[in-house]
Design an enzyme around this catalytic site. Sequence first.
Site, PDB file in Angstrom:
ATOM      1  N   GLY A 176     -18.581  -0.608  18.006  1.00 42.70           N
ATOM      2  CA  GLY A 176     -17.652  -1.273  18.912  1.00 42.70           C
ATOM      3  C   GLY A 176     -16.672  -0.295  19.519  1.00 42.70           C
ATOM      4  O   GLY A 176     -17.000   0.868  19.767  1.00 42.70           O
ATOM      5  N   GLU A 220      -3.557  -4.604  -2.873  1.00 43.28           N
ATOM      6  CA  GLU A 220      -4.234  -5.773  -2.299  1.00 43.28           C
ATOM      7  C   GLU A 220      -5.446  -5.320  -1.500  1.00 43.28           C
ATOM      8  O   GLU A 220      -5.465  -4.234  -0.916  1.00 43.28           O
ATOM      9  CB  GLU A 220      -3.267  -6.577  -1.429  1.00 43.28           C
ATOM     10  N   THR A 278       0.861  -1.184   0.000  1.00 43.11           N
ATOM     11  CA  THR A 278       0.000   0.000   0.000  1.00 43.11           C
ATOM     12  C   THR A 278       0.895   1.230   0.000  1.00 43.11           C
ATOM     13  O   THR A 278       1.654   1.450   0.945  1.00 43.11           O
ATOM     14  CB  THR A 278      -0.918   0.002   1.228  1.00 43.11           C
ATOM     15  N   CYS A 293      -3.876  -1.849   8.511  1.00 45.22           N
ATOM     16  CA  CYS A 293      -4.293  -1.104   7.312  1.00 45.22           C
ATOM     17  C   CYS A 293      -5.057   0.178   7.615  1.00 45.22           C
ATOM     18  O   CYS A 293      -4.611   1.269   7.263  1.00 45.22           O
ATOM     19  CB  CYS A 293      -5.136  -2.002   6.405  1.00 45.22           C
ATOM     20  N   GLU A 332      -7.621  -9.706   6.870  1.00 42.00           N
ATOM     21  CA  GLU A 332      -7.014 -10.702   7.745  1.00 42.00           C
ATOM     22  C   GLU A 332      -8.108 -11.597   8.311  1.00 42.00           C
ATOM     23  O   GLU A 332      -9.159 -11.138   8.731  1.00 42.00           O
ATOM     24  CB  GLU A 332      -6.245 -10.016   8.868  1.00 42.00           C
TER      25      GLU A 332
END
Length: 437
Positions: free
Chosen positions: A254, A149, A121, A261, A153
Amino acid sequence: MNIAVIGTGYVGLVTGTCLAETGNNVVCVDIVEEKVQKMKEGVMPIYEPGLDVLFNRNIAQGRLSFTTELAAAINDAQIIFLALPTPPGGDGRADLSYVLGAAKDIAEIVKDYKVIVTKSTVPVGTADKVKAAFRENTLVEVDVVSNPEFLREGVAVEDFMKPDRVVVGTSSERARALMAELYAPYVRSGNPIIFMDERSSELTKYAANSFLATKITFMNEIANLCELVGADVDMVRIGVGSDARIGKRFLFPGIGYGGSCFPKDVQALALSAEEYHYDFKILKSVMDVNQVQKVKIVEKIKQYYKSNLAGKHFALWGLAFKPETDDIREAPALYIIDELLKAGAKITAYDPEAIGNVRRLIGDKIDYAEDAYTALEGADALIIATEWQLFRNPDFKKMEDNLKSKVVFDGRNLYELHKMIDLGFYYNSIGRKIIEA
């Protein structure tokens, strides 16, 4: 095809393994000899569900190999992937030294045409800098391609093998043809390979991650408002997510986002905008809100104990920034731990995969349990920081027996309110009413 992947971190290892799975011959390069030797022996350096099966199968069948020798890896390669770290530098901007250093090293070795693919990145304009590194160090023709990409994960193998889309930035027809051939096996169901210019490709990755981080943060703000006005964020989430224009994903409130990332990419895009004298106000707000959200649950804990946490003992379920990974980079749990320790509390933590990484980072500042229920023994309350599946349907009777008090602070909204009422727990979650014991 013959492929070289430079870097065997998370992205490099998943990329190399999954490319080998479709019949390519892949050589992965890393400078750490001990790591390379272990991979040759079939030892995975990361935890990623399902990757170990592909990893060992392709090593056994001779399609996936590892080396510390750059020249040996790239001499026969048609395509060379740069999957190197781009950590935030001292000013917060992406550090391109690994990427540009590798480009220079490769340029001094190549003898014939190669496609150089930036998989890391990277900020807008990096492809131009990589091209410049080759122009300055070799007369051999190469094409530089941006191919970001989009791996999550925990489900990275599925994401690579069955991508929503493949983004390729190139101005070369020759490179375009090779990349189309390489990715053809992964898009047989009809999902697109989207070709564009290099700068648009680089920006696409940052824009995608920043939008998702913004969506999460917006829902966390709604959750905080729900607590003030007496609404239930679960109901709001369902109502909002049913709108096809918005969608259901990334709307779960949350204790903030973490990982390798989102935090890095949001910051990098905001700083990149500053270089062009553009004030990206939304992203700045996203970062500010997320930092506060990570320790929002500590505020709830302090309110419950009337700001006196000295000597209190807390069980902590979850250390990884998300389930199905051992990654603790920018994990909210680490911020919670730091705040509780400052307040004089004791912590016993359990996580199925991330304990080793946390122990290496902070040592014995906290205690570590071998299982979820052992972590509860003698604790005044339970804090839930990661939504691992095994935490979703626990033995509540065992929880009650092991805890000093039936008190739960849930940062991931794992349990139904009516159930916690029936069980007689004090239950404080995110964006929902507090259940009094």
